[in-house]
Write a protein that holds these residues in place. Structure first.
Motif, PDB file in Angstrom:
ATOM      1  N   GLY A  64       0.795  -1.227   0.000  1.00 59.65           N
ATOM      2  CA  GLY A  64       0.000   0.000   0.000  1.00 59.65           C
ATOM      3  C   GLY A  64       0.819   1.264   0.000  1.00 59.65           C
ATOM      4  O   GLY A  64       0.273   2.353   0.186  1.00 59.65           O
ATOM      5  N   LEU A  65       2.122   1.154  -0.228  1.00 59.05           N
ATOM      6  CA  LEU A  65       2.962   2.352  -0.225  1.00 59.05           C
ATOM      7  C   LEU A  65       2.913   3.085  -1.556  1.00 59.05           C
ATOM      8  O   LEU A  65       2.940   4.315  -1.591  1.00 59.05           O
ATOM      9  CB  LEU A  65       4.417   1.998   0.122  1.00 59.05           C
ATOM     10  N   ILE A  66       2.848   2.354  -2.662  1.00 58.14           N
ATOM     11  CA  ILE A  66       2.852   2.992  -3.977  1.00 58.14           C
ATOM     12  C   ILE A  66       1.693   2.481  -4.818  1.00 58.14           C
ATOM     13  O   ILE A  66       1.119   1.429  -4.547  1.00 58.14           O
ATOM     14  CB  ILE A  66       4.179   2.766  -4.740  1.00 58.14           C
ATOM     15  N   ASP A  67       1.380   3.249  -5.843  1.00 60.67           N
ATOM     16  CA  ASP A  67       0.451   2.832  -6.889  1.00 60.67           C
ATOM     17  C   ASP A  67       1.271   2.614  -8.146  1.00 60.67           C
ATOM     18  O   ASP A  67       2.208   3.369  -8.420  1.00 60.67           O
ATOM     19  CB  ASP A  67      -0.593   3.914  -7.176  1.00 60.67           C
ATOM     20  N   LEU A  68       0.920   1.580  -8.889  1.00 59.52           N
ATOM     21  CA  LEU A  68       1.553   1.329 -10.180  1.00 59.52           C
ATOM     22  C   LEU A  68       0.500   1.519 -11.257  1.00 59.52           C
ATOM     23  O   LEU A  68      -0.540   0.865 -11.224  1.00 59.52           O
ATOM     24  CB  LEU A  68       2.105  -0.106 -10.256  1.00 59.52           C
ATOM     25  N   ARG A  69       0.793   2.410 -12.190  1.00 58.83           N
ATOM     26  CA  ARG A  69      -0.151   2.658 -13.273  1.00 58.83           C
ATOM     27  C   ARG A  69       0.588   2.657 -14.598  1.00 58.83           C
ATOM     28  O   ARG A  69       1.626   3.297 -14.735  1.00 58.83           O
ATOM     29  CB  ARG A  69      -0.844   4.002 -13.073  1.00 58.83           C
ATOM     30  N   ARG A  70       0.010   1.922 -15.540  1.00 57.67           N
ATOM     31  CA  ARG A  70       0.609   1.862 -16.874  1.00 57.67           C
ATOM     32  C   ARG A  70       0.698   3.276 -17.456  1.00 57.67           C
ATOM     33  O   ARG A  70      -0.263   4.030 -17.417  1.00 57.67           O
ATOM     34  CB  ARG A  70      -0.237   0.977 -17.782  1.00 57.67           C
ATOM     35  N   GLY A  71       1.877   3.613 -17.920  1.00 57.85           N
ATOM     36  CA  GLY A  71       2.086   4.923 -18.517  1.00 57.85           C
ATOM     37  C   GLY A  71       2.382   6.021 -17.516  1.00 57.85           C
ATOM     38  O   GLY A  71       2.885   7.072 -17.878  1.00 57.85           O
ATOM     39  N   ARG A  72       2.065   5.796 -16.253  1.00 55.03           N
ATOM     40  CA  ARG A  72       2.317   6.808 -15.220  1.00 55.03           C
ATOM     41  C   ARG A  72       3.438   6.384 -14.290  1.00 55.03           C
ATOM     42  O   ARG A  72       4.040   7.197 -13.614  1.00 55.03           O
ATOM     43  CB  ARG A  72       1.024   7.035 -14.428  1.00 55.03           C
ATOM     44  N   GLY A  73       3.705   5.096 -14.241  1.00 50.51           N
ATOM     45  CA  GLY A  73       4.793   4.588 -13.419  1.00 50.51           C
ATOM     46  C   GLY A  73       4.395   4.372 -11.977  1.00 50.51           C
ATOM     47  O   GLY A  73       3.232   4.206 -11.648  1.00 50.51           O
ATOM     48  N   ALA A  74       5.399   4.396 -11.117  1.00 52.14           N
ATOM     49  CA  ALA A  74       5.209   4.158  -9.685  1.00 52.14           C
ATOM     50  C   ALA A  74       5.135   5.499  -8.965  1.00 52.14           C
ATOM     51  O   ALA A  74       6.036   6.329  -9.085  1.00 52.14           O
ATOM     52  CB  ALA A  74       6.358   3.328  -9.138  1.00 52.14           C
ATOM     53  N   VAL A  75       4.056   5.672  -8.204  1.00 57.87           N
ATOM     54  CA  VAL A  75       3.824   6.925  -7.485  1.00 57.87           C
ATOM     55  C   VAL A  75       3.512   6.593  -6.035  1.00 57.87           C
ATOM     56  O   VAL A  75       2.719   5.695  -5.748  1.00 57.87           O
ATOM     57  CB  VAL A  75       2.645   7.704  -8.119  1.00 57.87           C
ATOM     58  N   VAL A  76       4.129   7.344  -5.112  1.00 55.17           N
ATOM     59  CA  VAL A  76       3.845   7.159  -3.692  1.00 55.17           C
ATOM     60  C   VAL A  76       2.394   7.548  -3.450  1.00 55.17           C
ATOM     61  O   VAL A  76       1.950   8.617  -3.868  1.00 55.17           O
ATOM     62  CB  VAL A  76       4.792   8.002  -2.811  1.00 55.17           C
TER      63      VAL A  76
END
Length: 118
Positions: A64-76
């Motif tokens: 639950g520390l980061i979100d992974l989104r295609r095209g946006r990458g890894a975001v806290v």
């Protein structure tokens, strides 16, 4: 965020990468909403396989520390807090030690319940 891994360590590289990100968050070097380096760029910069970085990022997502989104990458994640990340780290230490002592998951839960009810 400076990231270092020890290729000679017995700790898996993916675990070292995830620990680096957690540590940076706890120290205030990265914050909610910050974007992490792309998996490809990070893999090249620390000389590891792309899939090793992706595994580390997946573990951080599962925590639950980061979100992974295609095209946006890894975001806290915006709802991430250093306190929760610190608690997750403490839980990992507890689980590792409990497994070393031969406890299974239900026994670990019993220990936690016993402590929580005091």
């Amino acid at each position: 965020m400076l990231m270092r891994v020890d290729h000679g360590s017995s700790t898996p590289l993916g675990d070292q990468i995830a620990a680096n990100v957690r540590g940076a968050f706890l120290r205030g070097e990265i914050h909610a909403g910050d974007r992490l380096p792309s998996a490809r760029a990070l893999a090249e910069s620390i000389d590891v396989n792309l899939h090793t970085v992706l595994r580390a990022y997946a573990a951080l997502r599962d925590e639950g520390l980061i979100d992974l989104r295609r095209g946006r990458g890894a975001v806290v994640r915006a709802d991430s807090t250093p306190a929760r990340t610190g608690l997750t780290e403490a839980a990992k230490v507890f689980v590792t030690e409990a497994r070393r002592l031969g406890l299974d998951t239900p026994q670990m839960i019993d220990v936690l319940k016993e402590i929580a009810e005091k």
